[in-house]
Design an enzyme around this catalytic site. Sequence first.
Site, PDB file in Angstrom:
ATOM      1  N   THR A   1      40.315  40.695  37.892  1.00  0.00           N
ATOM      2  CA  THR A   1      40.572  39.819  36.744  1.00  0.00           C
ATOM      3  C   THR A   1      40.913  38.393  37.186  1.00  0.00           C
ATOM      4  O   THR A   1      41.412  38.182  38.290  1.00  0.00           O
ATOM      5  CB  THR A   1      41.762  40.392  35.932  1.00  0.00           C
ATOM      6  OG1 THR A   1      42.190  39.428  34.974  1.00  0.00           O
ATOM      7  CG2 THR A   1      42.964  40.705  36.830  1.00  0.00           C
ATOM      8  N   ASP A   2      40.686  37.448  36.287  1.00  0.00           N
ATOM      9  CA  ASP A   2      41.076  36.058  36.580  1.00  0.00           C
ATOM     10  C   ASP A   2      42.591  35.871  36.550  1.00  0.00           C
ATOM     11  O   ASP A   2      43.110  34.858  37.025  1.00  0.00           O
ATOM     12  CB  ASP A   2      40.394  35.081  35.606  1.00  0.00           C
ATOM     13  CG  ASP A   2      40.773  35.288  34.144  1.00  0.00           C
ATOM     14  OD1 ASP A   2      41.504  36.253  33.830  1.00  0.00           O
ATOM     15  OD2 ASP A   2      40.325  34.494  33.296  1.00  0.00           O
ATOM     16  N   GLU A   3      43.317  36.872  35.991  1.00  0.00           N
ATOM     17  CA  GLU A   3      44.778  36.717  35.880  1.00  0.00           C
ATOM     18  C   GLU A   3      45.467  36.672  37.232  1.00  0.00           C
ATOM     19  O   GLU A   3      46.620  36.241  37.327  1.00  0.00           O
ATOM     20  CB  GLU A   3      45.370  37.841  35.020  1.00  0.00           C
ATOM     21  CG  GLU A   3      44.831  37.832  33.611  1.00  0.00           C
ATOM     22  CD  GLU A   3      45.683  38.589  32.615  1.00  0.00           C
ATOM     23  OE1 GLU A   3      46.812  38.984  32.954  1.00  0.00           O
ATOM     24  OE2 GLU A   3      45.205  38.790  31.487  1.00  0.00           O
TER      25      GLU A   3
ATOM     26  N   TYR B   1      51.099  43.341  35.456  1.00  0.00           N
ATOM     27  CA  TYR B   1      49.678  43.714  35.492  1.00  0.00           C
ATOM     28  C   TYR B   1      48.921  42.873  36.517  1.00  0.00           C
ATOM     29  O   TYR B   1      48.242  43.403  37.407  1.00  0.00           O
ATOM     30  CB  TYR B   1      49.037  43.543  34.100  1.00  0.00           C
ATOM     31  CG  TYR B   1      47.520  43.502  34.134  1.00  0.00           C
ATOM     32  CD1 TYR B   1      46.778  44.646  34.445  1.00  0.00           C
ATOM     33  CD2 TYR B   1      46.815  42.317  33.870  1.00  0.00           C
ATOM     34  CE1 TYR B   1      45.378  44.603  34.492  1.00  0.00           C
ATOM     35  CE2 TYR B   1      45.433  42.267  33.911  1.00  0.00           C
ATOM     36  CZ  TYR B   1      44.719  43.411  34.222  1.00  0.00           C
ATOM     37  OH  TYR B   1      43.340  43.373  34.281  1.00  0.00           O
TER      38      TYR B   1
ATOM     39  N   LYS C   1      47.014  43.896  40.066  1.00  0.00           N
ATOM     40  CA  LYS C   1      45.579  43.644  40.328  1.00  0.00           C
ATOM     41  C   LYS C   1      45.437  42.764  41.579  1.00  0.00           C
ATOM     42  O   LYS C   1      44.551  42.990  42.402  1.00  0.00           O
ATOM     43  CB  LYS C   1      44.905  42.981  39.120  1.00  0.00           C
ATOM     44  CG  LYS C   1      44.755  43.865  37.890  1.00  0.00           C
ATOM     45  CD  LYS C   1      43.869  45.077  38.097  1.00  0.00           C
ATOM     46  CE  LYS C   1      42.397  44.752  38.234  1.00  0.00           C
ATOM     47  NZ  LYS C   1      41.552  45.975  38.272  1.00  0.00           N
TER      48      LYS C   1
END
Length: 350
Positions: free
Chosen positions: A130-132, A155, A159
């Site tokens: 993810t870009d997060e 989260y 990741k």
Amino acid sequence: MTILITGGAGFIGSHVVRLFVNKYKNYKICNLDLLTYAGNLENLKDIENEPNYHFIKGDINDSDFINNLFKTYQFDAVIHLAAESHVDRSIEDPLSFVKTNVFGTVNLLNAAKKIWKEDFERKLFYHISTDEVYGTLGETGLFTETTSYDPNSPYSASKASSDHFVRAYGETYGMPYIISNCSNNYGQNQFPEKLIPLFINNIINNKPLPVYGDGNYTRDWLYVIDHAIAIELIFCSGKTGETYNIGGFNEWKNIDLVKLLCEQMDSKLNRSIGTSKKLITYVKDRPGHDLRYAIDASKIKNELGWEPSVTFEEGLKKTIDWYLNNEDWLSNVTTGTYQAYYEKQYNNSK
Ligand code: NAD
Ligand code: DAU
């Protein structure tokens, strides 16, 4: 080829499984999924009887089970999507995210390393991220593949950690890997805990639309089928040891997106324009809420020729149509434990 796709009964995974099963008739596509609250075999009804499709129910955290699975099927490649994926749930229960997203990923890496050690060359561990992991942007700038990791939620920290493990297995053991980091997906089959399907469901049921904080948070939205197409392209033509950012070139402030959604829903439901907007309710902000995500997807565009095929307005219309035409799917996933989750998450949020 025998390909293991993990998390294939979830939102993005089900679109990836369908694409591979329909396109690669001579490959064996194995979908491993624990069927948590987010996994739903209804998502794959149309392909469940295809001869090249195999569903396996199981937990990526169970080392013995995973090792046996790799021994039995001798997978040539892994596309790893299984994860706990909702930021709000990670704030409530970080350890379950560490377990599945970090430990589960390392379990898969170990099993792949054990089975592939003699023949790494024609193998691939493709990790979907993810870009997060990059944290938050200010008002300007874009995330590139070289942006430093700076995760802010449990989260995104889990990741980020899994991405680091995948890369470390590449450096340390020579594991052939690719990682892709994608922006916010939307589309059919998304569980109604995420912004767009949650708000569609609430508009249908005339329930308040809980906008966190002032609503001036920005996300970069991509239609889920365009993400599945990007994953297939990277799987087939991406370079081992590389990272690819995937994004929609499509930034929206939450409040503007919600207003557009309200207008489209009013016209689909034959309600007078402005009806759904009245449901907007500003509620307590998400702790550690990232202000803005936006992806620079020029690497995948220039190197692999990928770009989104669907505009946001088209994608949103298709998404709304799907939810309105699949009320059974929606009501099946919003009974029981969903109600308990909803009460806990939103009841005291004003
Ligand atoms: P999802 O929550 O809809 O699906 C996750 C799937 O994983 C479910 O089918 C669930 O049953 C399965 N799963 C969970 N724990 C498992 C376990 N221990 N063993 C086996 N299966 C398990 O998630 P999604 O939104 O489809 O996201 C898929 C992947 O893509 C995730 O890795 C997520 O981090 C990543 N991603 C998501 C987005 C997005 O906008 N949704 C964007 C970028 C990246
Ligand atoms: O950027 C990619 C990520 O996008 C994925 O890795 C995650 O798996 C996925 O869940 C998504 O994370 P977000 O936190 O951005 O998505 P979510 O739909 O939860 O929220 C989108 C924005 O809307 C965010 O700014 C929070 C806000 N929001 C969300 C909900 C659920 C609200 O204002 N109200 C809500 O009720």
